[in-house]
Design a protein around this motif. Structure first.
Motif, PDB file in Angstrom:
ATOM      1  N   UNK A  12       0.816  -1.227   0.000  1.00  0.00           N
ATOM      2  CA  UNK A  12       0.000   0.000   0.000  1.00  0.00           C
ATOM      3  C   UNK A  12       0.842   1.266   0.000  1.00  0.00           C
ATOM      4  N   UNK A  13       2.146   1.111  -0.110  1.00  0.00           N
ATOM      5  CA  UNK A  13       3.046   2.269  -0.065  1.00  0.00           C
ATOM      6  C   UNK A  13       3.293   2.788  -1.485  1.00  0.00           C
ATOM      7  N   UNK A  14       2.930   4.042  -1.809  1.00  0.00           N
ATOM      8  CA  UNK A  14       3.170   4.582  -3.158  1.00  0.00           C
ATOM      9  C   UNK A  14       4.642   4.555  -3.571  1.00  0.00           C
ATOM     10  N   UNK A  15       5.539   4.684  -2.587  1.00  0.00           N
ATOM     11  CA  UNK A  15       6.969   4.659  -2.898  1.00  0.00           C
ATOM     12  C   UNK A  15       7.372   3.298  -3.466  1.00  0.00           C
ATOM     13  N   UNK A  16       6.684   2.251  -3.030  1.00  0.00           N
ATOM     14  CA  UNK A  16       6.953   0.909  -3.564  1.00  0.00           C
ATOM     15  C   UNK A  16       6.683   0.873  -5.059  1.00  0.00           C
ATOM     16  N   UNK A  17       5.559   1.414  -5.493  1.00  0.00           N
ATOM     17  CA  UNK A  17       5.201   1.400  -6.911  1.00  0.00           C
ATOM     18  C   UNK A  17       6.097   2.351  -7.708  1.00  0.00           C
ATOM     19  N   UNK A  18       6.541   3.436  -7.074  1.00  0.00           N
ATOM     20  CA  UNK A  18       7.536   4.315  -7.692  1.00  0.00           C
ATOM     21  C   UNK A  18       8.804   3.514  -7.996  1.00  0.00           C
ATOM     22  N   UNK A  23      12.721   0.330 -11.421  1.00  0.00           N
ATOM     23  CA  UNK A  23      13.530  -0.861 -11.675  1.00  0.00           C
ATOM     24  C   UNK A  23      13.053  -1.619 -12.914  1.00  0.00           C
ATOM     25  N   UNK A  24      11.835  -1.322 -13.363  1.00  0.00           N
ATOM     26  CA  UNK A  24      11.333  -1.942 -14.591  1.00  0.00           C
ATOM     27  C   UNK A  24      12.030  -1.385 -15.823  1.00  0.00           C
ATOM     28  N   UNK A  25      12.434  -0.112 -15.775  1.00  0.00           N
ATOM     29  CA  UNK A  25      12.939   0.583 -16.962  1.00  0.00           C
ATOM     30  C   UNK A  25      14.094  -0.135 -17.665  1.00  0.00           C
ATOM     31  N   UNK A  26      15.193  -0.513 -16.972  1.00  0.00           N
ATOM     32  CA  UNK A  26      16.288  -1.176 -17.706  1.00  0.00           C
ATOM     33  C   UNK A  26      15.876  -2.524 -18.267  1.00  0.00           C
ATOM     34  N   UNK A  27      15.005  -3.242 -17.552  1.00  0.00           N
ATOM     35  CA  UNK A  27      14.518  -4.524 -18.067  1.00  0.00           C
ATOM     36  C   UNK A  27      13.687  -4.297 -19.324  1.00  0.00           C
ATOM     37  N   UNK A 149       0.730  11.087  -8.205  1.00  0.00           N
ATOM     38  CA  UNK A 149       1.894  11.948  -8.365  1.00  0.00           C
ATOM     39  C   UNK A 149       3.131  11.363  -7.709  1.00  0.00           C
ATOM     40  N   UNK A 150       2.934  10.696  -6.561  1.00  0.00           N
ATOM     41  CA  UNK A 150       4.064  10.079  -5.864  1.00  0.00           C
ATOM     42  C   UNK A 150       4.639   8.897  -6.643  1.00  0.00           C
ATOM     43  N   UNK A 151       3.807   8.276  -7.477  1.00  0.00           N
ATOM     44  CA  UNK A 151       4.246   7.099  -8.229  1.00  0.00           C
ATOM     45  C   UNK A 151       4.869   7.489  -9.564  1.00  0.00           C
ATOM     46  N   UNK A 152       4.235   8.389 -10.282  1.00  0.00           N
ATOM     47  CA  UNK A 152       4.635   8.689 -11.660  1.00  0.00           C
ATOM     48  C   UNK A 152       5.640   9.829 -11.751  1.00  0.00           C
ATOM     49  N   UNK A 153       5.403  10.899 -11.012  1.00  0.00           N
ATOM     50  CA  UNK A 153       6.257  12.076 -11.129  1.00  0.00           C
ATOM     51  C   UNK A 153       7.572  11.885 -10.389  1.00  0.00           C
ATOM     52  N   UNK A 154       8.611  12.566 -10.869  1.00  0.00           N
ATOM     53  CA  UNK A 154       9.912  12.513 -10.220  1.00  0.00           C
ATOM     54  C   UNK A 154      10.778  11.349 -10.641  1.00  0.00           C
ATOM     55  N   UNK A 155      10.377  10.646 -11.689  1.00  0.00           N
ATOM     56  CA  UNK A 155      11.165   9.517 -12.178  1.00  0.00           C
ATOM     57  C   UNK A 155      12.356  10.026 -13.013  1.00  0.00           C
ATOM     58  N   UNK A 267      11.376  -4.826  -7.163  1.00  0.00           N
ATOM     59  CA  UNK A 267      11.009  -3.810  -6.184  1.00  0.00           C
ATOM     60  C   UNK A 267      10.590  -4.426  -4.864  1.00  0.00           C
ATOM     61  N   UNK A 268       9.854  -5.520  -4.936  1.00  0.00           N
ATOM     62  CA  UNK A 268       9.405  -6.193  -3.719  1.00  0.00           C
ATOM     63  C   UNK A 268      10.597  -6.709  -2.923  1.00  0.00           C
ATOM     64  N   UNK A 269      11.593  -7.246  -3.621  1.00  0.00           N
ATOM     65  CA  UNK A 269      12.789  -7.736  -2.939  1.00  0.00           C
ATOM     66  C   UNK A 269      13.503  -6.604  -2.210  1.00  0.00           C
ATOM     67  N   UNK A 270      13.545  -5.423  -2.821  1.00  0.00           N
ATOM     68  CA  UNK A 270      14.207  -4.281  -2.185  1.00  0.00           C
ATOM     69  C   UNK A 270      13.477  -3.822  -0.929  1.00  0.00           C
ATOM     70  N   UNK A 271      12.148  -3.812  -0.985  1.00  0.00           N
ATOM     71  CA  UNK A 271      11.356  -3.278   0.123  1.00  0.00           C
ATOM     72  C   UNK A 271      11.188  -4.280   1.258  1.00  0.00           C
ATOM     73  N   UNK A 272      11.277  -5.550   0.969  1.00  0.00           N
ATOM     74  CA  UNK A 272      10.956  -6.561   1.977  1.00  0.00           C
ATOM     75  C   UNK A 272      12.111  -6.863   2.919  1.00  0.00           C
TER      76      UNK A 272
END
Length: 315
Positions: A12-18, A23-27, A149-155, A267-272
């Motif tokens: 439920x954390x927007x930073x997680x989806x950010x 991390x999806x981008x290079x893949x 905005x927390x998810x999409x902006x600032x990338x 991302x899940x591995x990083x946050x967990x």
């Protein structure tokens, strides 16, 4: 706090989806590259090596020119040249294209480690250089929207570029003459050749584009994730891209969806890690996802093929 509560907080954390999008981008860059090559029936098995070498080249150029943008350009050029390298050995010298890709993957760690030591004095990293990062972009209007905005902006800027490239690659493959030729060569090279399409030239173009996109992916790792190069910077993302390409049917939209899936697990591995789960389990999570995904893809594909055979026999 229990593990279940911790997982709920992560999801439920927007930073997680950010982080997932980042991390999806290079893949996704690499997956799009593999997909373009695959459409021409020219599997780019060397994507891991392309990403690693282009990442290193970008850092070196950034350091000596004091410009991260020039480093990005150098990475893209290096990736394109390596795509042409694969094309030359596979199409001109008639070396098995899978073996060429494997050779490139083996060359990548060795050549980058050698020149890393020659240029920086360190065998595994250029961390002492700190060459800087590409800028992040705050989207006007969107950044003020709660959660979204927390998810999409600032990338980082390359994140927006790669998602735009999904549409560009789709248009290129399905709406342009060159894209049509790439798909025609991939589906039936003899038929394409019979109407005047140069099979080798078309495959060379596809592999050059594949290498270019891999160069973008490599640049992302050393100019957005980090501000330096390390010998383990790719961490198997080139191989993950090959799996994502297969699962996505070598289409731009499929590449996007499967890359997001693997990005989710990264991302899940990083946050967990804060939940007390052993690092070893978290590190292997994305690769387990690759194996499970490929198994599911294979089962579904076999079932579809059996259904087609049954329909054919019924007729």
């Amino acid at each position: 706090m229990s593990i279940l509560e911790g997982l709920a907080n992560v999801i439920t954390n927007p930073v997680f989806y950010f982080t997932v999008i980042t991390v999806t981008a290079p893949i996704l860059f690499a997956t799009l590259g593999c997909s373009v090559a695959q459409k021409a029936d020219a599997t780019n098995m060397g994507m891991e090596g392309i990403m690693m070498i282009s990442s290193f080249v970008g850092v070196v150029v950034s350091h000596f020119t004091n410009s991260t943008w020039l480093g990005l350009l150098a990475s893209v050029i290096a990736g394109t040249l390596m795509g042409l390298f694969v094309a030359y050995f596979a199409l001109v010298l008639k070396v098995n294209i899978i073996l060429v890709g494997i050779a490139l993957n083996l060359i990548g760690p060795g050549i980058t480690a050698f020149f890393c030591y020659v240029l920086s004095g360190d065998r595994s990293t250029t961390a002492a250089w700190q060459t800087g990062r590409l800028p992040s972009i705050d989207i006007p209007g969107v950044k003020d929207i709660p959660v979204l905005g927390d998810i999409i902006s600032g990338q980082p800027v390359l994140v927006y570029i790669v998602f735009i490239l999904v549409a560009v690659c789709s248009f290129f493959l399905y709406k342009t003459r060159t894209g049509l030729r790439i798909r025609a060569v991939g589906e039936n090279p003899n038929a394409a050749s019979s109407v005047g399409v140069s099979v080798n030239k078309t495959k060379t173009i596809a592999l050059a584009i594949s290498g270019m996109l891999g160069g973008f992916g490599g640049a992302f790792l050393s100019t957005c994730f980090l501000s330096y190069f390390t010998i383990a910077i790719t961490s198997g993302r080139g191989f993950v891209a090959l799996a994502a390409c297969t699962m996505g049917g070598a289409t731009p939209l499929g590449s996007l969806l499967t890359s997001l899936l693997f990005g989710f697990f990264y991302g899940f591995a990083n946050f967990s890690r804060a939940l007390g789960i052993p690092d070893q389990l978290l590190t292997m999570l994305p690769y387990v996802a690759v194996i499970v995904g490929l198994v599911i893809y294979s089962v579904v594909r076999q079932r579809n093929e059996l259904k087609k055979l049954k329909r054919g026999s019924g007729k």
